[in-house]
Design a protein around this motif. Sequence first.
Motif, mmCIF file in Angstrom:
data_model
loop_
_atom_site.group_PDB
_atom_site.id
_atom_site.type_symbol
_atom_site.label_atom_id
_atom_site.label_comp_id
_atom_site.label_asym_id
_atom_site.label_seq_id
_atom_site.Cartn_x
_atom_site.Cartn_y
_atom_site.Cartn_z
ATOM 1 N N GLN A 222 43.870 -40.393 47.894
ATOM 2 C CA GLN A 222 43.008 -41.451 47.011
ATOM 3 C C GLN A 222 41.603 -40.807 47.483
ATOM 4 N N THR A 223 40.786 -40.918 46.518
ATOM 5 C CA THR A 223 39.306 -40.918 46.871
ATOM 6 C C THR A 223 38.487 -41.910 46.159
ATOM 7 N N TYR A 224 37.314 -42.214 47.186
ATOM 8 C CA TYR A 224 36.474 -43.342 46.689
ATOM 9 C C TYR A 224 35.025 -43.080 46.419
ATOM 10 N N GLY A 225 34.171 -44.053 46.031
ATOM 11 C CA GLY A 225 32.725 -43.788 45.943
ATOM 12 C C GLY A 225 32.321 -45.383 46.322
ATOM 13 N N LEU A 226 31.248 -45.367 46.778
ATOM 14 C CA LEU A 226 30.691 -46.672 47.195
ATOM 15 C C LEU A 226 29.302 -47.068 46.017
ATOM 16 N N GLY A 227 29.664 -47.999 45.368
ATOM 17 C CA GLY A 227 28.614 -48.310 44.495
ATOM 18 C C GLY A 227 27.639 -49.357 44.923
ATOM 19 N N LEU A 228 26.316 -49.187 44.812
ATOM 20 C CA LEU A 228 25.281 -50.287 45.099
ATOM 21 C C LEU A 228 24.788 -50.524 43.776
ATOM 22 N N LYS A 229 24.182 -51.864 43.846
ATOM 23 C CA LYS A 229 23.619 -52.268 42.397
ATOM 24 C C LYS A 229 22.508 -53.269 42.810
ATOM 25 N N GLU A 230 21.389 -53.222 41.841
ATOM 26 C CA GLU A 230 20.683 -54.351 41.823
ATOM 27 C C GLU A 230 20.417 -54.743 40.632
ATOM 28 N N LEU A 231 20.185 -56.175 40.213
ATOM 29 C CA LEU A 231 19.857 -56.688 39.271
ATOM 30 C C LEU A 231 18.494 -56.898 39.080
ATOM 31 N N TRP A 232 17.368 -56.707 38.317
ATOM 32 C CA TRP A 232 15.965 -56.893 38.188
ATOM 33 C C TRP A 232 15.644 -57.318 36.934
ATOM 34 N N GLU A 233 14.525 -58.364 37.187
ATOM 35 C CA GLU A 233 13.987 -58.673 35.739
ATOM 36 C C GLU A 233 12.683 -58.000 35.600
ATOM 37 N N ILE A 234 12.471 -57.242 34.365
ATOM 38 C CA ILE A 234 11.419 -56.271 34.363
ATOM 39 C C ILE A 234 10.369 -56.786 33.276
ATOM 40 N N ASP A 235 9.214 -55.935 33.244
ATOM 41 C CA ASP A 235 8.405 -56.255 32.267
ATOM 42 C C ASP A 235 8.916 -56.277 30.689
ATOM 43 N N PRO A 236 8.715 -57.249 29.898
ATOM 44 C CA PRO A 236 9.245 -57.131 28.491
ATOM 45 C C PRO A 236 8.668 -55.774 27.640
ATOM 46 N N LYS A 237 7.583 -55.495 28.407
ATOM 47 C CA LYS A 237 6.941 -54.195 27.544
ATOM 48 C C LYS A 237 7.717 -53.081 27.863
ATOM 49 N N LEU A 238 8.276 -52.857 28.903
ATOM 50 C CA LEU A 238 9.092 -51.734 29.508
ATOM 51 C C LEU A 238 10.581 -51.923 29.304
ATOM 52 N N HIS A 239 10.888 -53.191 28.555
ATOM 53 C CA HIS A 239 12.361 -53.365 28.275
ATOM 54 C C HIS A 239 12.940 -52.568 27.001
ATOM 55 N N GLN A 240 14.189 -52.147 27.132
ATOM 56 C CA GLN A 240 14.538 -51.411 25.857
ATOM 57 C C GLN A 240 16.213 -51.862 25.760
ATOM 58 N N PRO A 241 16.392 -52.866 25.272
ATOM 59 C CA PRO A 241 17.872 -53.217 25.295
ATOM 60 C C PRO A 241 18.767 -51.948 24.870
ATOM 61 N N GLY A 242 19.773 -51.929 25.564
ATOM 62 C CA GLY A 242 20.772 -51.031 25.201
ATOM 63 C C GLY A 242 20.701 -49.497 25.738
ATOM 64 N N LEU A 243 19.472 -49.346 26.500
ATOM 65 C CA LEU A 243 19.044 -48.038 26.791
ATOM 66 C C LEU A 243 20.121 -47.901 28.114
ATOM 67 N N VAL A 244 20.770 -46.714 28.190
ATOM 68 C CA VAL A 244 21.593 -46.448 29.060
ATOM 69 C C VAL A 244 20.982 -44.887 29.879
ATOM 70 N N VAL A 245 20.744 -44.961 31.149
ATOM 71 C CA VAL A 245 20.249 -43.765 32.037
ATOM 72 C C VAL A 245 21.420 -43.710 32.975
ATOM 73 N N HIS A 246 21.723 -42.422 33.031
ATOM 74 C CA HIS A 246 22.384 -41.987 34.134
ATOM 75 C C HIS A 246 21.583 -40.582 34.661
ATOM 76 N N SER A 247 21.846 -40.320 36.295
ATOM 77 C CA SER A 247 21.242 -39.214 36.668
ATOM 78 C C SER A 247 22.021 -38.676 37.868
ATOM 79 N N ALA A 248 21.810 -37.282 37.919
ATOM 80 C CA ALA A 248 22.497 -36.816 39.165
ATOM 81 C C ALA A 248 21.443 -35.948 39.941
ATOM 82 N N GLY A 249 21.716 -35.269 41.068
ATOM 83 C CA GLY A 249 20.680 -34.706 41.691
ATOM 84 C C GLY A 249 20.011 -35.384 42.906
ATOM 85 N N TRP A 250 18.707 -35.301 42.861
ATOM 86 C CA TRP A 250 17.949 -35.955 43.922
ATOM 87 C C TRP A 250 17.984 -37.432 43.870
ATOM 88 N N PRO A 251 18.238 -38.117 44.818
ATOM 89 C CA PRO A 251 17.831 -37.697 46.374
ATOM 90 C C PRO A 251 19.111 -37.035 46.969
#
Length: 559
Positions: A222-251
């Motif tokens: 079996q192989t595993y990952g460690l998932g770390l998560k934070e929940l934030w309240e952000i500026d309404p002007k920067l909020h886009q309900p339903g936006l999903v962003v994934h990334s790979a690479g850095w850091p």
Amino acid sequence: MMHNQNQILLDQYGPREAMEYDVVVIGGGPAGLSAAIRLKQLAAAKGTEVTVCVLEKGAELGAHILSGAVMDPIAMNELLPNWKELGAPLNTPVTEDRFLFLTETKSYKTPNWMLPGCFQNHGNYVISLANVVRWLGQQAEALGVEIFPGFPAAEILYNDDGSVKGVATGNLGVDKHGQASASFQLGMELHAKYTFFAEGSRGHLGKQLMEKYQLNKGKDPQTYGLGLKELWEIDPKLHQPGLVVHSAGWPLENDTYGGSFLYHLENNQVAVGYVVGLGYANPYLSPYEEFQRYKTHPEISKFFVGAKRISYGARAITAGGLQSLPKLTFPGGVLIGCDAGFLNTSRIKGSHTAMKTGMLAADAAFEALGLGRQFDELSSYPAAFEKSWLHEELHVARNFKPWMSKGLLTGSVMVGIDQLVFRGKAPWTLRHTHADHECLKPAANYKPIVYPKPDGKLTFDRLSSVFISNTNHAEDQPIHLTLKDAAVPVNVNLARYAGPEARYCPAGVYEYVKTDAGADRLQINAQNCVHCKTCDIKDPTQNIVWVTPEGGGPGYPNM
């Protein structure tokens, strides 16, 4: 040692009281609650009675639940087709997918026409899994399921023939020396004709069952990952309900498996997280610090201007897929959900898969109970899984993790070929060859990684993070992070691997300190433990064994 102490207390204060059920479910997550709901639905449809109870170690349902999460509603549609009318908290449909490759200062967005199906989320929902689980609990109780939160299942009970008879909850009021205190209470036994184990990734009892019944025989490690998560309240002007962003690479370095998620929920909230594969080699790597560093990327930090962090948590993820699935049944019980390892790693989704396994196991148990059976193997459960859409989905995803473990560049190209050209039906299956704890290399092969100091606004230290996870354990109880051999941490882990526990633990549980005589010793701050199970998985000598504490752990809100 702890088992012997428990037996002494049992001899002194026993016998334990016992409660009898048709089915006992260990774990009140999506798998366990879906199984319980399905059993009651089947009984109601047939006009019969099935007694079902769910044990949950969190102080309330959802308290220990942590997931990204974007949910595919396929299993919810099957279990509770009228979930919208019933008020299920699937409130934010996905509106946009972005997949980014990050360098230290730049980001490159993958055109959506090039995205494999596993990264396309049209028709899915950005959710708080903890809130979904609380809602599932309400549906289960309305159907007559008995739910006992705050009662960790600490021990498996067996019949004379070796079949599982049920579980016992842990004793309460045991002091740190293993003695009964003034508030001592003996644990309770719960007996069942069938016991469902749904403890989540690296389940403490599931691990014992795999060993006893050799459920991993002939399977990939079996192989595993460690998932770390934070929940934030952000500026309404920067909020886009339903936006999903994934990334790979850095850091992360290109040879280390991992990536990020950033999901915009309702109420101006954003869930941001990082997953690091636990098969990494460099003992100086700190998944926690990599996560903090990731947030400073200009393409990511722009969302957090004027924002406030609400919560933090971490949890291991079972990521081996189809090749690493153990045998699912044994006399008297089954493994469901992440206790077995049904996560679809390519989609970073395990909630709908967990729910489906709970339903399939419930179908098998209900049929067996109707025939007057008990304590035998529910072999129709794995047979139904092999004919289900879930098996097909995991088969399509089976080569994703092995390819990505070969490095970001090679992995990305080969996953593209596997998913876009072969549609996941390539005529080969890649294997996992090593368990994660075997992958760590000696510290002498590496230079220490210098991580930036946290600024307290966007990046934070471990202890301030653990504080907002609402983690709490009674101080005067036996340490639940046990060592098989107390000499190994200093003699092996510190000497050979520069003490990796202090870095792979996302909660500051482990630290090496000097004794008055100037010798090194491992200090275990068990009260900080967020129950992520990373130490149990990554410890290179497998000397650390996580067992259930008396209670406590994190108190996650809508994580």
